[in-house]
Design an enzyme around this catalytic site. Structure first.
Site, PDB file in Angstrom:
ATOM      1  N   ASN A   1       0.821  -1.212   0.000  1.00  0.00           N
ATOM      2  CA  ASN A   1       0.000   0.000   0.000  1.00  0.00           C
ATOM      3  C   ASN A   1       0.857   1.265   0.000  1.00  0.00           C
ATOM      4  O   ASN A   1       0.560   2.226  -0.704  1.00  0.00           O
ATOM      5  CB  ASN A   1      -0.926   0.006   1.206  1.00  0.00           C
ATOM      6  CG  ASN A   1      -2.045  -0.991   1.091  1.00  0.00           C
ATOM      7  OD1 ASN A   1      -2.594  -1.204   0.014  1.00  0.00           O
ATOM      8  ND2 ASN A   1      -2.401  -1.615   2.203  1.00  0.00           N
TER       9      ASN A   1
ATOM     10  N   THR B   1      -2.114 -10.113   4.729  1.00  0.00           N
ATOM     11  CA  THR B   1      -3.077  -9.113   4.255  1.00  0.00           C
ATOM     12  C   THR B   1      -2.432  -8.141   3.276  1.00  0.00           C
ATOM     13  O   THR B   1      -2.901  -7.010   3.120  1.00  0.00           O
ATOM     14  CB  THR B   1      -3.682  -8.337   5.445  1.00  0.00           C
ATOM     15  OG1 THR B   1      -2.636  -7.732   6.212  1.00  0.00           O
ATOM     16  CG2 THR B   1      -4.493  -9.259   6.337  1.00  0.00           C
TER      17      THR B   1
ATOM     18  N   HIS C   1     -11.624  -5.054   3.805  1.00  0.00           N
ATOM     19  CA  HIS C   1     -10.968  -6.219   3.203  1.00  0.00           C
ATOM     20  C   HIS C   1     -10.170  -7.026   4.233  1.00  0.00           C
ATOM     21  O   HIS C   1     -10.449  -8.198   4.487  1.00  0.00           O
ATOM     22  CB  HIS C   1     -10.012  -5.774   2.091  1.00  0.00           C
ATOM     23  CG  HIS C   1     -10.643  -4.968   1.009  1.00  0.00           C
ATOM     24  ND1 HIS C   1     -11.541  -5.502   0.114  1.00  0.00           N
ATOM     25  CD2 HIS C   1     -10.484  -3.659   0.662  1.00  0.00           C
ATOM     26  CE1 HIS C   1     -11.921  -4.564  -0.745  1.00  0.00           C
ATOM     27  NE2 HIS C   1     -11.293  -3.439  -0.434  1.00  0.00           N
TER      28      HIS C   1
END
Length: 313
Positions: A42, A127, A242
């Site tokens: 990210n 994740t 998510h």
């Protein structure tokens, strides 16, 4: 924490929904979080590593170590999701400083050592891009058989969110995802097909704010930022939760419907690069290599998320 708490390592790229996911894990007695492993994704690795420490500070958990991992994909050029997660990955004001610096060890080594110390017992909740996990599997070919399971938030049985075909975590390192899906590890996949049903609507954000603790306020602030992106991009009332759903899959697997199937990750250049090709109907007659979430009770999930985050400072 109970005597039967499941030992877990969290591996991810926080990122605001990773932070909410990790707070959920840290608040849950069903799991013993042995460490947080950061990876590129990210935002860049220095920021994801720092954000892991911020999440621990928010949870009041200075006892959990943080490890930096890989700063780039195996083969492709790095991606960033700063337009979704903000330049720092945690777009909230007055966040605490990490209470301890990252450990000297590398996340990949930590994954290998932790699994070998607990054969058959360790769950890895991933994740973010699967680069750390794939490198660990390549360096330690025995590792897939030593893990209890890998639970990954990534991929989709259908559409993508970074391209029409590919979800971000898969697209950020499809070659790593391909390594993991062909490793023989016990694997569960929690993809966009279910996570996009778990929307942090304005009412749910207000419920977080009304918890009256610092963690609830920060989660509400992060998800308010997130909501603006999702309204503009997808026409939804809020951002999708998510990564917290991947943690919920470990805590409360009964909240999701699972289907065993063969999943192949497309690593060929072109419009399907990074797609998780899920054989929902078994038409290719390949053995299943993953249990894939195909349904979710999102109301029960959010109720339990609220209950756990209320336990934090």
């Amino acid at each position: 924490m109970t005597h039967s708490a499941l030992p877990v390592i969290m591996d991810g790229d926080p990122g605001l929904d990773d932070a909410v996911a990790w707070l959920l894990a840290l608040a849950s007695p069903e799991v013993q979080v042995l460490g947080l492993c950061a990876v590129h994704g990210n935002v860049a690795l220095p920021l994801t590593t720092r954000n892991a420490g911020v999440a621990l500070a928010l949870a009041g958990r200075g006892d959990v170590p943080v490890y930096a991992g890989t700063d780039r994909p195996l083969l492709r050029a790095p991606l960033s999701a700063a337009t979704v997660h903000g330049d720092t990955g945690l777009p909230a004001a007055h966040l605490p400083e990490p209470v301890r610096p990252p450990e000297a060890g590398h996340a990949v080594t930590v994954l290998i050592d932790a699994a070998r110390a607990r054969p058959g017992a360790l769950t890895l909740i991933a994740t973010g891009p699967l680069t750390n996990v794939a490198l660990a599997f390549r360096l330690a070919p025995d590792l897939p058989g030593l893990l209890r399971e890998v639970v990954w938030m990534g991929g989709s049985t259908g559409h993508g969110n970074s391209t029409p075909a590919a979800e971000f975590n898969a697209l950020a390192d499809p070659h790593a995802a391909a390594v993991v899906f062909t490793s023989g590890a016990t694997l569960r996949m929690v993809g966009l097909n279910v996570t996009m049903q778990c929307v942090a609507s304005p009412e749910r954000i207000e419920a977080l704010r009304q918890l009256g603790n610092r963690c609830g306020e920060v989660c509400a602030e992060l998800l308010t930022f997130y909501a603006g992106v999702y309204r503009q991009r997808y026409g939804l009332s809020g951002g999708a939760l998510h990564d917290p759903l991947a943690v919920a899959a470990v805590l409360w697997p009964e909240l999701l419907t699972w289907q065993a199937m063969h999943v192949e990750v497309d690593t060929q250049p072109g419009p399907n690069f990074g797609r998780t090709v899920c054989d929902l109907y078994g038409v290719r007659h390949q053995p299943a290599n993953a249990h894939v979430a195909v349904g979710v009770d999102d109301e029960s999930f959010f109720t339990r998320l609220l209950e756990r985050l209320a336990r934090l400072p």
